[in-house]
Design a protein around this motif. Structure first.
Motif, PDB file in Angstrom:
ATOM      1  N   LEU A 181       0.997  -1.372  -0.194  1.00 54.09           N
ATOM      2  CA  LEU A 181      -0.004  -0.105  -0.030  1.00 54.09           C
ATOM      3  C   LEU A 181       0.873   1.190  -0.045  1.00 54.09           C
ATOM      4  O   LEU A 181       0.406   2.153  -0.787  1.00 54.09           O
ATOM      5  N   SER A 182       2.014   1.396   1.067  1.00 51.06           N
ATOM      6  CA  SER A 182       2.851   2.528   1.027  1.00 51.06           C
ATOM      7  C   SER A 182       3.732   2.413  -0.183  1.00 51.06           C
ATOM      8  O   SER A 182       3.661   3.769  -0.763  1.00 51.06           O
ATOM      9  N   SER A 183       4.195   1.557  -0.813  1.00 48.90           N
ATOM     10  CA  SER A 183       5.150   1.622  -1.734  1.00 48.90           C
ATOM     11  C   SER A 183       4.255   2.101  -3.188  1.00 48.90           C
ATOM     12  O   SER A 183       4.810   2.743  -4.095  1.00 48.90           O
ATOM     13  N   GLY A 184       3.257   1.410  -3.502  1.00 47.18           N
ATOM     14  CA  GLY A 184       2.176   1.501  -4.339  1.00 47.18           C
ATOM     15  C   GLY A 184       1.718   3.268  -4.451  1.00 47.18           C
ATOM     16  O   GLY A 184       1.628   3.457  -5.483  1.00 47.18           O
ATOM     17  N   ALA A 185       1.577   3.649  -3.106  1.00 45.73           N
ATOM     18  CA  ALA A 185       1.080   4.836  -3.223  1.00 45.73           C
ATOM     19  C   ALA A 185       2.175   5.821  -3.569  1.00 45.73           C
ATOM     20  O   ALA A 185       2.090   6.860  -4.359  1.00 45.73           O
ATOM     21  N   PHE A 186       3.472   5.334  -3.106  1.00 45.91           N
ATOM     22  CA  PHE A 186       4.666   6.479  -3.784  1.00 45.91           C
ATOM     23  C   PHE A 186       4.817   6.056  -5.082  1.00 45.91           C
ATOM     24  O   PHE A 186       5.256   7.047  -5.860  1.00 45.91           O
ATOM     25  N   ALA A 187       4.591   4.889  -5.584  1.00 48.08           N
ATOM     26  CA  ALA A 187       4.953   4.859  -7.011  1.00 48.08           C
ATOM     27  C   ALA A 187       3.978   5.514  -7.870  1.00 48.08           C
ATOM     28  O   ALA A 187       4.323   6.011  -8.845  1.00 48.08           O
ATOM     29  N   LEU A 188       2.847   5.579  -7.285  1.00 48.98           N
ATOM     30  CA  LEU A 188       1.813   6.574  -8.238  1.00 48.98           C
ATOM     31  C   LEU A 188       1.989   7.895  -8.127  1.00 48.98           C
ATOM     32  O   LEU A 188       2.132   8.688  -9.197  1.00 48.98           O
ATOM     33  N   VAL A 189       2.445   8.474  -6.941  1.00 53.27           N
ATOM     34  CA  VAL A 189       2.759  10.005  -7.000  1.00 53.27           C
ATOM     35  C   VAL A 189       4.190  10.420  -7.644  1.00 53.27           C
ATOM     36  O   VAL A 189       4.403  11.692  -7.929  1.00 53.27           O
ATOM     37  N   GLY A 201       2.542  16.446  -4.245  1.00 52.38           N
ATOM     38  CA  GLY A 201       2.413  14.904  -4.319  1.00 52.38           C
ATOM     39  C   GLY A 201       2.650  13.964  -3.209  1.00 52.38           C
ATOM     40  O   GLY A 201       1.918  13.116  -2.978  1.00 52.38           O
ATOM     41  N   TRP A 202       3.903  14.230  -2.759  1.00 49.72           N
ATOM     42  CA  TRP A 202       4.261  13.348  -1.802  1.00 49.72           C
ATOM     43  C   TRP A 202       3.382  13.317  -0.546  1.00 49.72           C
ATOM     44  O   TRP A 202       3.158  12.169   0.173  1.00 49.72           O
ATOM     45  N   ARG A 203       2.549  14.231  -0.504  1.00 49.20           N
ATOM     46  CA  ARG A 203       1.715  14.423   0.874  1.00 49.20           C
ATOM     47  C   ARG A 203       0.343  13.665   0.630  1.00 49.20           C
ATOM     48  O   ARG A 203      -0.067  13.072   1.709  1.00 49.20           O
ATOM     49  N   LEU A 204      -0.077  13.166  -0.470  1.00 50.51           N
ATOM     50  CA  LEU A 204      -1.288  12.452  -0.648  1.00 50.51           C
ATOM     51  C   LEU A 204      -1.154  11.120   0.087  1.00 50.51           C
ATOM     52  O   LEU A 204      -2.161  10.694   0.727  1.00 50.51           O
ATOM     53  N   PRO A 205      -0.041  10.161  -0.028  1.00 45.07           N
ATOM     54  CA  PRO A 205       0.002   8.860   0.613  1.00 45.07           C
ATOM     55  C   PRO A 205      -0.314   9.102   2.163  1.00 45.07           C
ATOM     56  O   PRO A 205      -1.102   8.515   2.942  1.00 45.07           O
TER      57      PRO A 205
END
Length: 444
Positions: A181-189, A201-205
């Motif tokens: 979940l965390s790496s996926g969220a960062f991969a998206l942003v 962008g980094w704040r969204l996760p």
């Protein structure tokens, strides 16, 4: 009789052993897994951000190496705080109940993580930014200090003894799912342009922690209290200050438990947090490649946990821990040699293989640690052991990064650190298998 000679709550004359249900066990373990996954998501976000964001936005007055060290030091604050959380929530879990402790931990970490998402950076508020960042990390650490121990305790205490390996493994899956979940969220942003990523962008996760918190609270409210704890209440068999009793009466077991948990905590951060920083900072690899490597590793880790959690029921969790530690020591140097090739395929394979093999020991940590302590000290003992292991090994990414200068950027320092903690864990598994205790329960 010494307290540690008891295998569980002893029924008084006319009393009865706690009753557990195979039907309820799976539901409780799943609820423990979901809540743990959401908490690890919150906690792991910080590790990825420390390697990719915080060094540049919150420690801007330092040179790049010093900024990375400062970010990892802030990351390590969470590990130092975890034993404090273990004492606090261990007392609550062993005195008041497993369930209320787990409700509080999930709220605390969710709020702290969400607030990081709205925290101004150094350019906006100066030195207050890194100080507030460290404070929120401290709150995260205290909350996580009580989370894992409570989750595996309540899962195990609801399970029939012969099936504890599989149910204790379910909360363990929360770690790789949290990583996904965390790496996926960062991969998206990270797909955003660099300016937008750094700006918002980094704040969204982190902000996503707020809605996830609502899900976690809903799930945790449905978790029933442990039947083993309820029986302790009826018998008035609870310890007044559980953490003190762990150090006074079970210090040997605590040392063994810390050793057996060391690899699953510290080794993981060497193969993820440090590997991301080393790959992007020293080798010049793409940030997206390193983050995606952790995604593949998390998928592999889930399979390993499921398989070896079941194997522990056949051969014992201590033996699984022993062989997991030996296997990790054997592959420590090869996985970093593969990363050093800079080949995208080999880098992904190396991170996935490293995380998967060290997860052999991690898969059975819940089963082993819960059976190293009697029920009246269990929440505190498990939480203290796991989080003291975290405090001891949480600064490994910091140490490995600092030693890169000594090795002229060579990865062998990280390999040596991994070998050392793997062998300590192997010894912990060997001794721990001989010290296991069992609750006296009735299965319906």
């Amino acid at each position: 009789m010494n307290d540690l000679d008891r295998t569980g709550p002893e029924a008084p004359p006319g009393g009865k052993a706690p009753v557990v249900s195979g039907k309820e066990a799976g539901r409780i373990a799943f609820a423990a897994f979901v809540g743990t996954a959401l908490e690890w998501y919150d906690y792991f976000l910080f590790g990825t951000a420390a390697a990719l964001v915080f060094n540049r936005l919150y420690f801007t007055t330092l040179n790049p190496t010093a900024a990375t060290l400062a970010a990892f030091a802030t990351f390590g604050v969470g590990f130092v705080a975890r034993p404090l959380g273990a004492v606090l929530f261990g007392w609550m879990g062993d005195r008041i109940g497993r369930r209320p402790a787990l409700l509080i931990t999930v709220v605390a970490i969710g709020v702290a993580t969400g607030l990081i998402g709205v925290l101004p950076d150094f350019a906006a508020i100066g030195v207050a930014a890194p100080l507030l960042l460290a404070l929120l990390r401290l709150v995260q650490g205290i909350a996580v200090g009580g989370e894992w121990g409570g989750a595996v305790t309540i899962a195990v205490e609801h399970a029939p003894p012969e099936k504890r390996g599989r149910y204790a493994a379910l909360p363990q899956i929360g770690s790789p799912v949290g990583t996904l979940l965390s790496s996926g969220a960062f991969a998206l942003v990270l797909t955003l342009p660099p300016e937008q990523f750094d700006s918002w962008g980094w704040r969204l996760p982190f902000l996503a922690a707020f809605p996830l918190l609502l899900v976690a609270v809903y799930i945790r409210r449905k978790v029933e209290e442990s039947p083993v704890f309820e029986e302790m209440e009826r018998q008035e068999a609870r310890s007044k200050v559980p953490a003190v009793d762990v150090f006074r009466k079970a210090w040997g077991r605590l040392l063994v438990a810390i050793a057996s948990a060391l690899l699953g905590v510290g080794g993981f951060y060497v193969m993820t947090t440090f590997a991301i920083s080393y790959g992007t900072g020293t080798l010049g690899l793409e940030r997206g490649l390193m983050v995606n490597a952790t995604l593949v590793a998390a998928v592999a880790q889930i399979g390993v946990i499921l398989v070896f959690g079941r194997l522990a029921e056949r051969i014992g969790p201590g033996r699984v821990t022993l062989w997991g530690g030996v296997a990790t020591a054997a592959i420590a140097f090869p996985v970093f040699w593969m990363i050093d090739t800079r080949s995208p395929v080999l880098v992904v394979l190396a991170v996935a293989a490293g995380v998967a093999i060290l997860s052999i020991a991690y898969a059975v940590s819940g089963a082993l640690l819960t059976e190293l302590f009697p029920a009246h000290l269990r929440y505190s003992g498990v939480a203290l052991a796991y989080n003291l292991a975290g405090a001891l090994s949480g600064f490994l990414p910091f140490a490995a990064t600092a030693l890169l200068d000594v090795s002229n950027g060579g990865s062998w320092v990280a390999s040596l650190l991994l070998v050392g903690i793997a062998l300590i864990t192997a010894v912990g598994g060997l001794v721990g298998e001989r010290l296991r205790v069992r609750d006296e329960v009735v299965v319906r």
